[in-house]
Design an enzyme around this catalytic site. Structure first.
Site, PDB file in Angstrom:
ATOM      1  CG  ASN A 106      -1.659   1.261   1.446  1.00 32.46           C
ATOM      2  OD1 ASN A 106      -1.709   2.107   0.548  1.00 32.46           O
ATOM      3  ND2 ASN A 106      -2.251   1.416   2.623  1.00 32.46           N
ATOM      4  CD1 TRP A 107       3.286   1.038  -3.097  1.00 33.58           C
ATOM      5  CD2 TRP A 107       3.387   2.412  -4.866  1.00 33.58           C
ATOM      6  NE1 TRP A 107       3.956   0.382  -4.095  1.00 33.58           N
ATOM      7  CE2 TRP A 107       4.042   1.201  -5.201  1.00 33.58           C
ATOM      8  CE3 TRP A 107       3.321   3.427  -5.819  1.00 33.58           C
ATOM      9  CZ2 TRP A 107       4.628   0.987  -6.449  1.00 33.58           C
ATOM     10  CZ3 TRP A 107       3.903   3.216  -7.064  1.00 33.58           C
ATOM     11  CH2 TRP A 107       4.551   2.007  -7.368  1.00 33.58           C
ATOM     12  CE  LYS A 108       0.139   3.186   4.859  1.00 37.07           C
ATOM     13  NZ  LYS A 108       0.221   3.280   6.302  1.00 37.07           N
ATOM     14  CG  HIS A 167      -5.486   1.996   5.347  1.00 34.07           C
ATOM     15  ND1 HIS A 167      -5.012   2.911   6.263  1.00 34.07           N
ATOM     16  CD2 HIS A 167      -4.502   1.077   5.168  1.00 34.07           C
ATOM     17  CE1 HIS A 167      -3.782   2.544   6.608  1.00 34.07           C
ATOM     18  NE2 HIS A 167      -3.447   1.448   5.968  1.00 34.07           N
ATOM     19  CD  GLU A 189      -2.593   5.469   6.878  1.00 34.15           C
ATOM     20  OE1 GLU A 189      -2.580   5.542   5.643  1.00 34.15           O
ATOM     21  OE2 GLU A 189      -1.718   4.878   7.536  1.00 34.15           O
ATOM     22  CD  GLU A 222      -3.062  -2.441   7.316  1.00 31.48           C
ATOM     23  OE1 GLU A 222      -1.955  -2.694   6.847  1.00 31.48           O
ATOM     24  OE2 GLU A 222      -3.691  -1.406   7.046  1.00 31.48           O
ATOM     25  N   GLY A 245       3.128   2.110  10.797  1.00 32.54           N
ATOM     26  CA  GLY A 245       4.145   3.155  10.667  1.00 32.54           C
ATOM     27  C   GLY A 245       4.901   3.458  11.945  1.00 32.54           C
ATOM     28  CB  SER A 253       5.663  -2.113  11.921  1.00 35.90           C
ATOM     29  OG  SER A 253       5.329  -0.765  12.221  1.00 35.90           O
ATOM     30  N   GLY A 312       3.093  -1.077   4.201  1.00 36.48           N
ATOM     31  CA  GLY A 312       3.134   0.344   3.871  1.00 36.48           C
ATOM     32  C   GLY A 312       4.547   0.771   3.532  1.00 36.48           C
ATOM     33  N   GLY A 313       5.250   1.329   4.520  1.00 38.36           N
ATOM     34  CA  GLY A 313       6.576   1.908   4.310  1.00 38.36           C
ATOM     35  C   GLY A 313       7.535   1.017   3.529  1.00 38.36           C
TER      36      GLY A 313
END
Ligand code: 13P
Length: 252
Positions: free
Chosen positions: A9-11, A98, A100, A168, A174, A214, A235-236
């Site tokens: 997930n590149w966000k 998600h 977010e 998640e 993150g 993470s 993510g990251g």
């Protein structure tokens, strides 16, 4: 047998040059790997989705980070992109709900369910995200929270083929913090049970439940070996091809 899914997930990251370079690098890895026992997916931001879908990407699935809640595929919904539009670009999957989006855009379980339905009806596979906050975990309510989210967010038309769940924990996203293997096992078993109650054992046993929060090359093997963990939503670490591919490779 549930096929493991390694999803990035590149966000809200990447401009055209670095996004396309990243997508090409991942696509080259999947092409070189050939037939894989796992599925690999990248979900770029909407701004790059069409461009990424147009790249050669044998063996690599592509998804959106969201779809519109609107009841129609077209119309007066400024700024929204419908599931049918996402499918038309060539995408296979759509992330919905998600944390977010739940937190920053106030998306409720009902909204997430509608988005998941829209994705599925458009021929996409919906990745429905759930997970407790740190406060909810500290209060001992993690299992209750995910159970409520599943009841509220998973539509009745969900099947093992058209739907994936991503657990998640909000506090792990993150932050570099991850739950213990025992905690992951407990929550994923509870999710499987909740899906069984909602959709029946056949569907629930075939549906993939990803872990996200993470995930890194250093912890992927351990987290992905936990019972009922059928892949990862990353993510990251999905923004660096070496890290993302190291996670995928840990499952080859
Ligand atoms: P991180 O891997 O950066 O913790 O993000 C997880 C996530 O939110 C994926 O959807």
């Amino acid at each position: 047998m549930r096929q493991k899914l390694i999803a990035g997930n590149w966000k809200m990251n990447c401009l055209k040059a670095d996004g396309l370079a990243l997508a090409k690098a991942v696509a080259e890895k999947t092409a070189t790997a050939g037939d894989m026992p796992i599925e690999v997916l990248i979900c770029p931001p909407m701004s790059l989705l069409g461009l990424v879908c147009d790249l050669p990407h044998a063996g690599l699935k592509i998804g959106s980070e969201d779809v519109a809640e609107a009841p129609k595929s077209f119309g007066a919904f400024t700024g929204d992109v419908s599931a049918e539009m996402v499918k038309d670009l060539g995408a296979d999957y759509a992330i919905v709900g998600h944390s977010e989006r739940r937190t920053l855009h106030g998306e409720t379980d009902a909204v997430v369910k509608t988005k998941a339905e829209n994705a599925i009806k458009a021929g996409l596979r919906a990745i429905i995200c759930i997970g407790e906050t740190e406060a909810e975990r500290d209060e001992g309510r993690a299992l209750d929270v995910v159970a409520t989210q599943i009841k509220g967010s998973v539509p009745a038309i969900a099947t093992a083929e058209n739907c994936v769940i991503a657990y998640e924990p909000v506090w792990a996203i993150g932050t570099g913090k991850t739950p213990t293997v025992a905690d992951v096992a407990e929550v994923h078993a509870a999710i499987r049970q909740e899906l069984t109650d909602l959709l029946g054992a056949d569907i629930a046993n075939g549906m993939r439940v990803l872990y996200g929060g993470s995930v890194k090359p250093s912890n992927a093997k351990e987290l992905l070996a936990v019972d009922n963990v059928d892949g990862a939503l990353i993510g990251g670490a999905s923004l660096k091809v070496e890290d993302f591919w190291a996670i995928a490779e840990s499952q080859l």
